[in-house]
Write a protein that holds these residues in place. Sequence first.
Motif, short mmCIF file in Angstrom:
data_model
loop_
_atom_site.label_atom_id
_atom_site.label_comp_id
_atom_site.label_asym_id
_atom_site.label_seq_id
_atom_site.Cartn_x
_atom_site.Cartn_y
_atom_site.Cartn_z
N SER A 128 -5.43 12.73 -16.93
CA SER A 128 -4.39 13.76 -16.98
C SER A 128 -3.72 13.85 -15.61
O SER A 128 -4.29 13.44 -14.60
CB SER A 128 -5.00 15.11 -17.37
N GLU A 129 -2.53 14.40 -15.57
CA GLU A 129 -1.77 14.43 -14.33
C GLU A 129 -2.46 15.23 -13.23
O GLU A 129 -2.30 14.93 -12.04
CB GLU A 129 -0.36 14.97 -14.59
N ASP A 130 -3.23 16.25 -13.60
CA ASP A 130 -3.91 17.04 -12.58
C ASP A 130 -5.04 16.27 -11.91
O ASP A 130 -5.57 16.71 -10.88
CB ASP A 130 -4.44 18.36 -13.17
N LEU A 131 -5.43 15.13 -12.49
CA LEU A 131 -6.46 14.29 -11.87
C LEU A 131 -5.86 13.19 -10.99
O LEU A 131 -6.59 12.49 -10.29
CB LEU A 131 -7.36 13.67 -12.94
N PHE A 132 -4.54 13.02 -11.05
CA PHE A 132 -3.90 12.06 -10.15
C PHE A 132 -3.92 12.61 -8.72
O PHE A 132 -3.75 13.81 -8.52
CB PHE A 132 -2.44 11.81 -10.54
N PRO A 133 -4.09 11.76 -7.70
CA PRO A 133 -4.09 12.25 -6.30
C PRO A 133 -2.66 12.38 -5.76
O PRO A 133 -2.29 11.79 -4.75
CB PRO A 133 -4.86 11.14 -5.58
N LEU A 134 -1.85 13.17 -6.46
CA LEU A 134 -0.43 13.25 -6.12
C LEU A 134 -0.20 13.76 -4.70
O LEU A 134 0.62 13.21 -3.96
CB LEU A 134 0.29 14.16 -7.13
N ASP A 135 -0.93 14.81 -4.30
CA ASP A 135 -0.75 15.35 -2.95
C ASP A 135 -1.04 14.30 -1.89
O ASP A 135 -0.29 14.17 -0.91
CB ASP A 135 -1.66 16.57 -2.74
N SER A 136 -2.09 13.55 -2.07
CA SER A 136 -2.46 12.52 -1.09
C SER A 136 -1.40 11.43 -1.01
O SER A 136 -1.01 10.99 0.08
CB SER A 136 -3.81 11.90 -1.46
N SER A 357 6.81 -4.28 -4.14
CA SER A 357 6.32 -4.10 -2.78
C SER A 357 5.94 -2.66 -2.47
O SER A 357 4.97 -2.40 -1.76
CB SER A 357 7.35 -4.60 -1.77
N TYR A 358 6.70 -1.69 -3.00
CA TYR A 358 6.44 -0.30 -2.63
C TYR A 358 5.12 0.20 -3.20
O TYR A 358 4.32 0.83 -2.50
CB TYR A 358 7.58 0.60 -3.11
N THR A 359 4.84 -0.08 -4.48
CA THR A 359 3.58 0.38 -5.05
C THR A 359 2.39 -0.33 -4.41
O THR A 359 1.32 0.26 -4.28
CB THR A 359 3.55 0.16 -6.58
N GLN A 360 2.58 -1.59 -4.01
CA GLN A 360 1.51 -2.28 -3.29
C GLN A 360 1.23 -1.60 -1.96
O GLN A 360 0.08 -1.44 -1.56
CB GLN A 360 1.88 -3.75 -3.05
N TRP A 361 2.30 -1.21 -1.27
CA TRP A 361 2.13 -0.53 0.03
C TRP A 361 1.41 0.80 -0.14
O TRP A 361 0.47 1.11 0.60
CB TRP A 361 3.51 -0.32 0.67
N ILE A 362 1.84 1.61 -1.12
CA ILE A 362 1.20 2.91 -1.37
C ILE A 362 -0.27 2.71 -1.70
O ILE A 362 -1.16 3.43 -1.20
CB ILE A 362 1.92 3.65 -2.52
N ALA A 363 -0.57 1.74 -2.56
CA ALA A 363 -1.95 1.49 -2.96
C ALA A 363 -2.79 1.05 -1.77
O ALA A 363 -3.94 1.50 -1.61
CB ALA A 363 -1.99 0.41 -4.05
N GLU A 364 -2.25 0.20 -0.94
CA GLU A 364 -2.98 -0.28 0.24
C GLU A 364 -3.28 0.87 1.18
O GLU A 364 -4.42 1.03 1.66
CB GLU A 364 -2.16 -1.37 0.94
N GLU A 365 -2.28 1.70 1.45
CA GLU A 365 -2.48 2.85 2.35
C GLU A 365 -3.51 3.83 1.78
O GLU A 365 -4.35 4.36 2.51
CB GLU A 365 -1.15 3.57 2.58
N PHE A 366 -3.46 4.06 0.47
CA PHE A 366 -4.38 5.01 -0.15
C PHE A 366 -5.81 4.49 -0.15
O PHE A 366 -6.75 5.22 0.20
CB PHE A 366 -3.92 5.31 -1.58
N LEU A 367 -6.00 3.23 -0.51
CA LEU A 367 -7.34 2.65 -0.53
C LEU A 367 -7.97 2.64 0.85
O LEU A 367 -9.19 2.78 0.99
CB LEU A 367 -7.29 1.23 -1.09
N SER A 369 -7.40 4.76 3.29
CA SER A 369 -7.48 6.10 3.90
C SER A 369 -8.73 6.85 3.47
O SER A 369 -9.44 6.43 2.54
CB SER A 369 -6.25 6.92 3.51
N GLU A 370 -8.95 7.99 4.13
CA GLU A 370 -10.07 8.86 3.74
C GLU A 370 -9.78 9.57 2.43
O GLU A 370 -10.68 10.12 1.78
CB GLU A 370 -10.34 9.90 4.84
N TYR A 371 -8.50 9.56 2.02
CA TYR A 371 -8.14 10.22 0.78
C TYR A 371 -8.86 9.61 -0.42
O TYR A 371 -9.20 10.31 -1.38
CB TYR A 371 -6.63 10.12 0.52
N PHE A 372 -9.10 8.31 -0.39
CA PHE A 372 -9.64 7.64 -1.57
C PHE A 372 -11.03 8.14 -1.93
O PHE A 372 -11.29 8.52 -3.07
CB PHE A 372 -9.67 6.12 -1.38
N SER A 373 -11.94 8.14 -0.97
CA SER A 373 -13.31 8.57 -1.28
C SER A 373 -13.35 10.03 -1.70
O SER A 373 -14.11 10.40 -2.61
CB SER A 373 -14.23 8.33 -0.07
N ASN A 374 -12.51 10.87 -1.07
CA ASN A 374 -12.45 12.29 -1.47
C ASN A 374 -11.94 12.42 -2.90
O ASN A 374 -12.44 13.23 -3.69
CB ASN A 374 -11.53 13.07 -0.53
#
Length: 477
Positions: A128-136, A357-367, A369-374
């Motif tokens: 569901s959308e509330d489980l997406f890490p949108l803020d991060s 390229s953009y979604t790859q960049w976002i995914a790389e930055e997110f993976l 970061s500390e955001y991913f494990s949280n």
Amino acid sequence: MDWRPDRKQKKPIYKQLAEFIGNGIADGILPPDQLLPSERQLASELQVNRSTVVAAYDELESIGLIERKRGSGTRISKDIWGLTKKRIPSWNRYVEAGSFLPNMPVIQRIRKEIEGHSLINLASGELSEDLFPLDSLQKIAASRPFTGRLGYDHPQGSERLRNTIVEHVKRYRRIETDSSSILVTSGAQQALHLIVQCLLKPGDAIVLENPSYHYGLPIFKSAGIRTFYLPVDQYGINPDDLESLYKKHRIRIIFLNPSYQNPTGAYLSQERRKKILDLSSQYGIPIVEDDPYSLTSFTGKEASPLKSMDVHGNVLYISSLSKIVASGLRIGWIHGPKSVIERLSDAKQQIDFGHGSYTQWIAEEFLESEYFSNHICRLVKQLKLRRDQIVISMKDYLEDSVEFQIPEGGIHIWCRINKGHDEGQLLENSIRNGVIYVPGSTMGTQKVYVRFTFAREKEEDIDMGIKRFALALRQIK
């Protein structure tokens, strides 16, 4: 019209009708400019649906044999053999003649119902959308400069992302690899398509789990692949069954979802994992491991992929961010031998010239970061709450009407209906009551099951959805 459809034929009735009229025109029985019955009149006369007559007339019009004019009716063309006739392609023929098969009708129906109505959704296999890490993701986009390429990237995907995936699978999945053995794909679905199209040929035999998400995919039939099924119990497939099946049919590839399998939630036991890998090495059978859920363990127990035990390179490993981060990112990957990855990346480049390229960049930055494990910690906690809720609701509303195993990870629960029922009627009743799910026959050979997905709705809606389903089951006569 002196003709009746042959309902025992496999040929659709509209094609039979179009063929009859076409033959009549060719034989001169139906002369140019003759008025044909209206769609409604002919449907009534033949006792068929009006849509059948419409499809037949569409077919004849597309090849220039009839003309339709509002207010004047449908007539045999005056210029059947002339050069002035403007013809429309017979789109129905093209649609039916394509080599890539459509989804099962019930799957198409479920998708349309979800899109067109406000239903409690226990069918969609996504978060569901509330489980997406949108803020991060928004923080990353706002605070960091885009460093990806705007032109075509490496055929295997962004090197930075592939290096990050290497570190990710090492840390979270105990898989050792390097970036040259990784191909970035548009989710796991594209990975499966590439493997089927590039590594198999018509007539090859493969093994699928029964039940399985793969069971309902048309890609295997479209490619002319012979599919054989092994039953899944609470510990996965039985390796002994696999060995006998291989000896009988010379299986080319084994497709497995060993960690919190879709739809059963089964976790392939360590003993069986070892035996399957041993058989793979003994007979030289590749394994395709589809791993969307191994990071969603509700017990705190590490769910290491089959690939982490693969010392000989027999496993092609597929994973993605679709089920644990966001399906809309369309980031997946394949890990395998370099020769295979190069072959698959060549095919992917032919299809789409590489990943965005953009979604790859976002995914790389997110993976990275500390955001991913949280995010994963929060996700697992929320999924467990929803899992617990659907178990409580099923016990409250369905009682002895169903049997199920409680999954220790993933997003699905596989439910056996003890009461005899018509699968189609149960689905229709449920839709009328405002809830939708996936019938068991779309995922396996038995119709007495349903799959509920608990990741798409919050706890209160899960409870109401099961209550509505229980009502639909009681409405079966």
